[in-house]
Design a protein around this motif. Sequence first.
Motif, PDB file in Angstrom:
ATOM      1  N   ARG A  44       4.169  -1.077   6.627  1.00 20.32           N
ATOM      2  CA  ARG A  44       4.546  -1.479   5.268  1.00 20.32           C
ATOM      3  C   ARG A  44       5.063  -2.919   5.247  1.00 20.32           C
ATOM      4  O   ARG A  44       4.813  -3.667   4.291  1.00 20.32           O
ATOM      5  N   ALA A  45       5.736  -3.315   6.310  1.00 19.50           N
ATOM      6  CA  ALA A  45       6.269  -4.679   6.366  1.00 19.50           C
ATOM      7  C   ALA A  45       5.147  -5.702   6.301  1.00 19.50           C
ATOM      8  O   ALA A  45       5.253  -6.728   5.615  1.00 19.50           O
ATOM      9  N   ASP A  46       4.041  -5.426   6.993  1.00 14.90           N
ATOM     10  CA  ASP A  46       2.901  -6.348   6.962  1.00 14.90           C
ATOM     11  C   ASP A  46       2.257  -6.368   5.574  1.00 14.90           C
ATOM     12  O   ASP A  46       1.866  -7.431   5.075  1.00 14.90           O
ATOM     13  N   ILE A  47       2.130  -5.196   4.958  1.00 10.59           N
ATOM     14  CA  ILE A  47       1.546  -5.130   3.608  1.00 10.59           C
ATOM     15  C   ILE A  47       2.376  -5.961   2.639  1.00 10.59           C
ATOM     16  O   ILE A  47       1.848  -6.780   1.875  1.00 10.59           O
ATOM     17  N   ASP A  48       3.703  -5.755   2.668  1.00  9.21           N
ATOM     18  CA  ASP A  48       4.587  -6.502   1.758  1.00  9.21           C
ATOM     19  C   ASP A  48       4.512  -8.002   2.037  1.00  9.21           C
ATOM     20  O   ASP A  48       4.547  -8.820   1.105  1.00  9.21           O
ATOM     21  N   LYS A  82      -1.800  -7.771 -10.585  1.00  9.33           N
ATOM     22  CA  LYS A  82      -1.640  -6.816  -9.489  1.00  9.33           C
ATOM     23  C   LYS A  82      -2.987  -6.353  -8.922  1.00  9.33           C
ATOM     24  O   LYS A  82      -3.184  -6.307  -7.703  1.00  9.33           O
ATOM     25  N   LYS A  83      -3.933  -6.007  -9.807  1.00  8.97           N
ATOM     26  CA  LYS A  83      -5.231  -5.490  -9.345  1.00  8.97           C
ATOM     27  C   LYS A  83      -5.987  -6.545  -8.538  1.00  8.97           C
ATOM     28  O   LYS A  83      -6.485  -6.258  -7.441  1.00  8.97           O
ATOM     29  N   GLU A  84      -6.065  -7.764  -9.081  1.00 10.22           N
ATOM     30  CA  GLU A  84      -6.800  -8.810  -8.383  1.00 10.22           C
ATOM     31  C   GLU A  84      -6.178  -9.133  -7.035  1.00 10.22           C
ATOM     32  O   GLU A  84      -6.870  -9.285  -6.017  1.00 10.22           O
ATOM     33  N   VAL A  85      -4.852  -9.235  -7.005  1.00 14.72           N
ATOM     34  CA  VAL A  85      -4.165  -9.561  -5.758  1.00 14.72           C
ATOM     35  C   VAL A  85      -4.297  -8.416  -4.756  1.00 14.72           C
ATOM     36  O   VAL A  85      -4.442  -8.639  -3.551  1.00 14.72           O
ATOM     37  N   SER A  86      -4.268  -7.163  -5.245  1.00 16.12           N
ATOM     38  CA  SER A  86      -4.421  -6.005  -4.348  1.00 16.12           C
ATOM     39  C   SER A  86      -5.770  -6.061  -3.635  1.00 16.12           C
ATOM     40  O   SER A  86      -5.869  -5.810  -2.425  1.00 16.12           O
ATOM     41  N   PRO A 123      -1.501   1.878  -0.437  1.00 19.00           N
ATOM     42  CA  PRO A 123      -0.580   2.775  -1.133  1.00 19.00           C
ATOM     43  C   PRO A 123       0.585   2.007  -1.765  1.00 19.00           C
ATOM     44  O   PRO A 123       0.891   0.876  -1.380  1.00 19.00           O
ATOM     45  N   GLU A 124       1.207   2.647  -2.749  1.00 22.34           N
ATOM     46  CA  GLU A 124       2.375   2.034  -3.398  1.00 22.34           C
ATOM     47  C   GLU A 124       3.546   1.910  -2.414  1.00 22.34           C
ATOM     48  O   GLU A 124       4.304   0.941  -2.450  1.00 22.34           O
ATOM     49  N   THR A 125       3.689   2.924  -1.570  1.00 22.87           N
ATOM     50  CA  THR A 125       4.755   2.907  -0.561  1.00 22.87           C
ATOM     51  C   THR A 125       4.177   3.338   0.784  1.00 22.87           C
ATOM     52  O   THR A 125       3.123   3.965   0.851  1.00 22.87           O
ATOM     53  N   GLY A 126       4.878   2.981   1.829  1.00 21.50           N
ATOM     54  CA  GLY A 126       4.474   3.424   3.158  1.00 21.50           C
ATOM     55  C   GLY A 126       3.310   2.620   3.722  1.00 21.50           C
ATOM     56  O   GLY A 126       2.784   1.707   3.090  1.00 21.50           O
ATOM     57  N   PRO A 127       2.885   2.942   4.933  1.00 15.60           N
ATOM     58  CA  PRO A 127       1.834   2.192   5.623  1.00 15.60           C
ATOM     59  C   PRO A 127       0.446   2.465   5.038  1.00 15.60           C
ATOM     60  O   PRO A 127       0.237   3.442   4.314  1.00 15.60           O
TER      61      PRO A 127
END
Length: 493
Positions: A44-48, A82-86, A123-127
């Motif tokens: 999750r740290a890398d995703i954030d 949010k969608k484009e950046v995701s 995912p919204e949360t977690g890895p």
Amino acid sequence: MSDETNAPNDDAGVAAEETPSLDLIVNVTSPSACERHVTVTVSRADIDRYFDDAFSELVPTASVPGFRVGRAPRKLVEGRFKKEVSDQVKGNLLMDCLEKIGEDKHFAAISEPEIDLEAVEIPETGPMTFEFDIEVRPEFEMPKWKGLSITRPTREFTDEDVAEQLENMLTRYAQLVPTKEAAKTGDYVTLNVKTTLDGKLVEQEEEVVARIRPTLSFTDTTLEGFDKLMDGAKAGDKKTAKVELSEGAPNEELAGKTLDVEFEVLEVKVLKLPELDEDFLQELGNFENEDALRDAIRQNLERQLEYRQQQKSREQITSLLVESADWELPPGLLKRQSARELERATMELRRSGFGEAEIRARENQLRQNSSANTATALKEHFILERIAEEEDIDAAEGDYEQEIFLMAMQSGESPRRVRAQLEKRGLMDVLRNQIVERKVLELVQNEAKFEDEPYTPEKNEVEAIHMAAGGPGDMPEASEKEKAAEEAEAADE
């Protein structure tokens, strides 16, 4: 003094700008020796961190109604984009994950990974977890390759050998003259060829020109006794025979089945060889006289002998090396690599001075036993590539130039044109493999013990035609690809 003081600060600045390494959990399973199923978990740290970097880059240029460009609050930008950046973050994460997995050398990939991008979600949360399949070079214990005992064919070419080769070469420039005489071995026949199964038409080709030799090779079968079948034939005659399709026939439904083949003789032709006059010698290659041509033919025979020596050595070396290579190869890999192996074998023959008739015959032979030939060639390649890595062997630019020059000399085209054709058809990697494998085989030979044996040049008793008796199926039309490449190159010029 000032340089010493500034150096640590510069290093610290560089270190501060370095991107942190991804924290991945990689789980690899092995469905087979050449297949890997990989499951990757991204923290999750890398995703954030990736989201933070993406929005930090976007905010200064974001256009949001009611705000000047770059002045909108970050929270508002994050919600709006949010969608484009995701999608951007997902793409960057996948690309960087694959790069890190490659750097960490979990396996030696030989193909691109198969990833279902639609199935991958952040995912919204977690890895985040994603999976993919990939083909890899198998892991195996290297066989002992130093000190092998190898037989080597040798021959001092005679004037008779040169004369026979000269006659064979002149047939490429000979005129085909119609005759009313009955056909005999060495003559040419124009045929309508038709194959049937239980009386139903399977395939037909019109006006096929073939030289009468002991064996007629289709792309998916061979007919032995073609010379006896055509002996005494005249225009209007019909000759019939039976052929059994190879198990690797492109029309898989008919593989292994026996077909009836009918040859309708349209015309019989004989060869009229050209005169070896001054003009023709110039056309052949600016030869000053017939002796110079014969010297060139002798050199070509020696190149062909060198090829036979390499092939004989390769057969013995690889048979010893792959004795323990009992790993299964995925059918999909074999099917994709069969065309590449065909291209490699063709280039090897062409650079060794063989004529187009002999090359076509070899191509048809490879096509008829495609799966088995490709499996053996791949196992050889994996082992030879390992030796190349361990001995630090690779292809240099000079190696490419030499190979291309030899192919150009045989085809009569310029090296620049030959290189352009190889590049357009994506065959430079095949050429690289050919160069590296030859270097490795030379190294193995240098470490080997040789026993010479007499070599008798093979007579070309096979006439190859580009026709699949059982129908083309999904067989790639090599001649059409080559024609397209040549047309594209001609257009460029």
